[in-house]
Design a protein around this motif. Structure first.
Motif, PDB file in Angstrom:
ATOM      1  N   THR A 171       3.205  -4.719  -5.492  1.00 58.88           N
ATOM      2  CA  THR A 171       1.912  -4.725  -5.504  1.00 58.88           C
ATOM      3  C   THR A 171       1.658  -3.548  -6.521  1.00 58.88           C
ATOM      4  OG1 THR A 171       1.412  -5.589  -3.476  1.00 58.88           O
ATOM      5  CG2 THR A 171      -0.411  -5.380  -4.799  1.00 58.88           C
ATOM      6  N   ARG A 172       2.179  -2.372  -6.205  1.00 56.60           N
ATOM      7  CA  ARG A 172       1.564  -1.054  -6.765  1.00 56.60           C
ATOM      8  C   ARG A 172       2.943  -0.629  -7.659  1.00 56.60           C
ATOM      9  NH1 ARG A 172      -1.771  -2.407  -3.298  1.00 56.60           N
ATOM     10  NH2 ARG A 172      -3.813  -2.418  -3.822  1.00 56.60           N
ATOM     11  N   GLY A 173       3.779  -1.368  -7.804  1.00 55.11           N
ATOM     12  CA  GLY A 173       5.203  -0.932  -8.773  1.00 55.11           C
ATOM     13  C   GLY A 173       5.937   0.113  -7.739  1.00 55.11           C
ATOM     14  N   MET A 174       5.668   0.203  -6.328  1.00 62.69           N
ATOM     15  CA  MET A 174       6.579   0.967  -5.443  1.00 62.69           C
ATOM     16  C   MET A 174       7.532   0.393  -4.740  1.00 62.69           C
ATOM     17  SD  MET A 174       4.945   4.063  -5.834  1.00 62.69           S
ATOM     18  CE  MET A 174       4.245   3.854  -7.564  1.00 62.69           C
TER      19      MET A 174
ATOM     20  N   TYR B 276       0.804  -1.271   0.037  1.00 66.56           N
ATOM     21  CA  TYR B 276       0.107  -0.116  -0.037  1.00 66.56           C
ATOM     22  C   TYR B 276       0.844   1.317   0.109  1.00 66.56           C
ATOM     23  CZ  TYR B 276      -4.655  -1.772   1.019  1.00 66.56           C
ATOM     24  OH  TYR B 276      -6.049  -2.476   0.743  1.00 66.56           O
TER      25      TYR B 276
ATOM     26  N   ALA C  16      -4.978  -8.721  -3.532  1.00 66.59           N
ATOM     27  CA  ALA C  16      -5.210  -8.049  -5.095  1.00 66.59           C
ATOM     28  C   ALA C  16      -4.649  -9.034  -5.824  1.00 66.59           C
ATOM     29  CB  ALA C  16      -4.056  -6.837  -4.747  1.00 66.59           C
TER      30      ALA C  16
ATOM     31  N   TYR D 178       2.804  -2.222 -18.963  1.00 66.89           N
ATOM     32  CA  TYR D 178       3.239  -2.375 -17.503  1.00 66.89           C
ATOM     33  C   TYR D 178       2.438  -1.549 -16.453  1.00 66.89           C
ATOM     34  CZ  TYR D 178       7.148  -4.269 -20.208  1.00 66.89           C
ATOM     35  OH  TYR D 178       8.046  -5.092 -20.943  1.00 66.89           O
TER      36      TYR D 178
ATOM     37  N   GLY E 217       1.969  -1.276 -11.716  1.00 70.09           N
ATOM     38  CA  GLY E 217       1.209  -1.718 -10.802  1.00 70.09           C
ATOM     39  C   GLY E 217       0.023  -1.472 -10.281  1.00 70.09           C
ATOM     40  N   LEU E 218      -0.369  -0.307 -10.637  1.00 67.39           N
ATOM     41  CA  LEU E 218      -1.667   0.286 -10.011  1.00 67.39           C
ATOM     42  C   LEU E 218      -2.781  -0.391 -10.845  1.00 67.39           C
ATOM     43  CD1 LEU E 218      -2.423   2.362  -7.975  1.00 67.39           C
ATOM     44  CD2 LEU E 218       0.001   2.210  -8.462  1.00 67.39           C
TER      45      LEU E 218
ATOM     46  N   GLY F 129      -3.883 -11.042  -9.162  1.00 68.36           N
ATOM     47  CA  GLY F 129      -3.280 -10.270 -10.470  1.00 68.36           C
ATOM     48  C   GLY F 129      -2.096  -9.552 -10.112  1.00 68.36           C
ATOM     49  N   ALA F 130      -1.823  -9.135  -8.767  1.00 69.96           N
ATOM     50  CA  ALA F 130      -0.731  -8.433  -8.274  1.00 69.96           C
ATOM     51  C   ALA F 130       0.400  -9.272  -8.124  1.00 69.96           C
ATOM     52  CB  ALA F 130      -1.033  -7.799  -6.922  1.00 69.96           C
TER      53      ALA F 130
ATOM     54  N   PHE G 280       0.551   7.810  -8.380  1.00 70.94           N
ATOM     55  CA  PHE G 280       0.565   7.330  -7.411  1.00 70.94           C
ATOM     56  C   PHE G 280       1.610   7.761  -6.444  1.00 70.94           C
ATOM     57  CE2 PHE G 280       0.919   3.844  -3.987  1.00 70.94           C
ATOM     58  CZ  PHE G 280      -0.330   3.759  -3.652  1.00 70.94           C
TER      59      PHE G 280
ATOM     60  N   HIS H  10      -9.792  -4.790 -10.137  1.00 69.55           N
ATOM     61  CA  HIS H  10      -8.899  -5.944  -9.904  1.00 69.55           C
ATOM     62  C   HIS H  10      -8.401  -6.967 -10.583  1.00 69.55           C
ATOM     63  CE1 HIS H  10      -8.365  -5.438  -5.130  1.00 69.55           C
ATOM     64  NE2 HIS H  10      -8.961  -4.233  -5.611  1.00 69.55           N
TER      65      HIS H  10
ATOM     66  N   ASP I 137       1.636   4.775 -12.096  1.00 62.51           N
ATOM     67  CA  ASP I 137       2.274   4.642 -10.969  1.00 62.51           C
ATOM     68  C   ASP I 137       3.026   5.919 -10.503  1.00 62.51           C
ATOM     69  OD1 ASP I 137       1.461   2.076 -11.343  1.00 62.51           O
ATOM     70  OD2 ASP I 137       3.446   1.087 -11.706  1.00 62.51           O
TER      71      ASP I 137
ATOM     72  N   ARG J 281      -2.489  -3.272 -12.264  1.00 64.37           N
ATOM     73  CA  ARG J 281      -2.608  -4.619 -11.797  1.00 64.37           C
ATOM     74  C   ARG J 281      -3.367  -4.799 -10.521  1.00 64.37           C
ATOM     75  NH1 ARG J 281       3.012  -5.301 -13.332  1.00 64.37           N
ATOM     76  NH2 ARG J 281       3.276  -4.859 -11.101  1.00 64.37           N
ATOM     77  N   ALA J 282      -3.196  -3.874  -9.632  1.00 62.82           N
ATOM     78  CA  ALA J 282      -3.794  -4.199  -8.110  1.00 62.82           C
ATOM     79  C   ALA J 282      -4.813  -3.225  -7.807  1.00 62.82           C
ATOM     80  CB  ALA J 282      -2.502  -3.832  -7.282  1.00 62.82           C
ATOM     81  N   GLY J 283      -4.907  -2.128  -8.785  1.00 62.91           N
ATOM     82  CA  GLY J 283      -5.661  -0.995  -8.137  1.00 62.91           C
ATOM     83  C   GLY J 283      -5.399  -0.166  -7.118  1.00 62.91           C
ATOM     84  N   LEU J 284      -6.137   0.975  -6.906  1.00 61.06           N
ATOM     85  CA  LEU J 284      -5.754   1.860  -5.653  1.00 61.06           C
ATOM     86  C   LEU J 284      -5.759   0.935  -4.407  1.00 61.06           C
ATOM     87  CD1 LEU J 284      -7.018   5.248  -6.950  1.00 61.06           C
ATOM     88  CD2 LEU J 284      -4.707   4.705  -6.379  1.00 61.06           C
ATOM     89  N   PRO J 285      -4.857   1.438  -3.385  1.00 65.27           N
ATOM     90  CA  PRO J 285      -4.991   0.635  -2.102  1.00 65.27           C
ATOM     91  C   PRO J 285      -6.372   0.777  -1.380  1.00 65.27           C
ATOM     92  CG  PRO J 285      -2.892   1.859  -2.163  1.00 65.27           C
ATOM     93  CD  PRO J 285      -3.826   2.045  -3.336  1.00 65.27           C
TER      94      PRO J 285
END
Lengths: 316, 316
Positions: free
Chosen positions: A219-222, A190, A251, B298, B300-301, A253-254, B265, B313, B262, B303-307
């Motif tokens: 998960t979110r590329g961070m 997150y 999540a 590519y 992350g967001l 697919g993450a 984000f 998803h 990303d 793939r996983a969506g916002l937290p």
């Protein structure tokens, strides 16, 4: 007795391959014991020394870890290699102690809600479990290292935001209970680097002479940005998995953990020698590809190779 | 005359979608003009205001930019939207000026070797071209913003390492020539966050009241970490492309620019409001997928969506 500074010297960064545990937590198929052993030996050949090798969870539910004792023995046979196994309750702890594993990891959820939902116990009961683990460690012959990870420390799949004060209270309680170090885990990926840096800095301060581990998911590329912030804040133990193997139960697919080979590149680029040969590390991906063809492997280094190097330029 | 601070306020971060130019530089197929227009309008609807829209390179060689004038007009029709077009020589500059585009970008290679190999001219001649561009801008009616990017500023596909002193000398010369701002480009994605932070800091200092743009490629997975370091060092303009569209001519199979969504984000997580609705931004990927099914997207967001959010998803 293994002193934590011998295994995780405070003047360098230790990168831990957690793909054999966290990376295999959710996979559809998993490698055979001999493939796991090749994975470990080849990464060892690339310079990796720290491995999370499995967990003492019921083998009926987690057949991927049924061979944990064999894998622990594989690690023990490699000079300078260090194995970690997860244990979540007293039965698991006793089995882990009996296995002779060099380090036992356990988990405390950052939020009461997640602790109840995921482990069916209060955080207080989880802390009591940590204390019991430390007592059993003290009474044991080989006295393994003990670490407690605060899961959901940077965001919770149930509550969303997590109060850092609550996390630091748990860090303090775990240290008081006698763990050798605490890990801060962004279990569901997150966080951004600011939040990771701030929490890590506070955990480093609380930990004093003990090291701090930061366990990140991409998960979110961070993931890499967060690892960079964790290093800046004084974390000296970072977890990753080869190819970012693994996923996130919350999540679909993450991606999984931070990509191990990119993490090694990050550390080297920041002036932290890892002792890891990144080209050799990338080559180990072939074992994962052939053993788990259904899993997506991630990573920038594997695609592009080392800058200006003779690394494989083929997509991988 | 457009003042650069009106377009890029120094009290906030401006994120530029460069997928329509840099992202399309190497693609096998490219979107139709109407698809580009939908891409722009949908991103505008998501809050994006800065777009690099194409280049004034020979349409025979770069048919993907043959419609650059129409795209510039599309941007001009959207209140508050800002368009940038690339021009590398005097013919291109004159065409760009005639198009009425709000900003003209040009490029100087950081190394003499790359300048000669890629543009068949010395760096001195490239700087003279920047000066000529600024003179023509001064003589023009609408006086577009001019920026010069120092390509290969953090590593060169020919020489490998690049001396930051050389880069800063070029930054200084571009500022002296009259550009509104300079961009630091990690064209081949060689750098880690420490190097990016240090060079950005020095460029920010040299630039005084003018903003600094940092243009990053995610070639080795360091894109977001490098963007974070650039923000910490004072960069307030960052480039990215939706889905990380694009590639690297010097690293086949490598990813392109930093993933735009990303990047948004990251900025929000660091407390920089971008005005961008990330869920809406992610939805725009469907245009790229249908127009360029052969390109890997590519992020992350996506793939996983916002937290903790209600974001999609599903893998995308």
């Amino acid at each position: 007795m293994t002193r934590v500074q011998d295994v995780y010297p405070d003047n360098r960064v230790s990168l831990r391959e957690v793909g054999l545990r966290d990376g295999l937590q959710l996979v559809k198929t998993f490698p055979s014991t001999s493939a796991k052993q090749r994975w470990i030996r080849d990464e060892y050949g690339a310079g990796v020394r720290h491995f999370e090798v499995g967990s003492f969870l019921p083998a009926k539910t987690f057949p991927q870890f049924a061979d944990v004792r064999e894998i622990i023995a594989t690690i023990a046979a490699l000079p300078g290699a260090h194995g970690v196994a997860l244990a979540l309750n007293e039965r698991g702890v006793n089995e882990a102690l009996a296995s002779g594993v060099a380090e036992i990891a356990t988990v405390v959820s950052a939020t009461e809600e997640h602790s109840q939902a995921n482990a069916n116990r209060s955080r207080e009961s989880a802390i009591a479990n940590v204390k019991r683990l430390c007592d059993l460690r003290d009474a044991s012959a080989h006295k393994p290292i003990v670490n407690a990870a605060i899961s959901m420390a940077l965001g919770c799949s149930i509550t969303g935001a997590v109060d850092p004060k609550e996390v630091l209270k748990l860090v303090d309680k775990c240290l008081e209970a006698g763990v050798d170090f605490v890990a801060i885990a962004d279990t569901v990926g997150y966080a951004g680097p600011k939040q990771v840096g701030e929490l890590t800095k506070a955990a480093v301060k609380l930990s004093g002479a003990k090291p701090v581990c930061v366990h990140l998911h991409d998960t979110r590329g961070m993931g890499i940005a967060n690892a960079s912030a964790a290093l800046d804040a004084g974390a000296r133990i970072l977890d990753g998995s080869l190819g970012g193997l693994g996923g996130c139960p919350f999540a679909p697919g993450a991606t999984g953990n931070v990509v191990f080979e990119d993490l090694a590149f990050l550390c080297e680029s920041k002036g932290f020698a890892t002792g890891i040969d990144i080209d050799k590390l990338i080559a180990v991906r072939s074992i994962l590809r052939s053993e788990m063809p259904g899993e997506t492997l991630y990573g920038g280094l594997a695609r592009a190779g080392l800058p200006g190097g003779a690394a494989a330029h083929a997509p991988a």
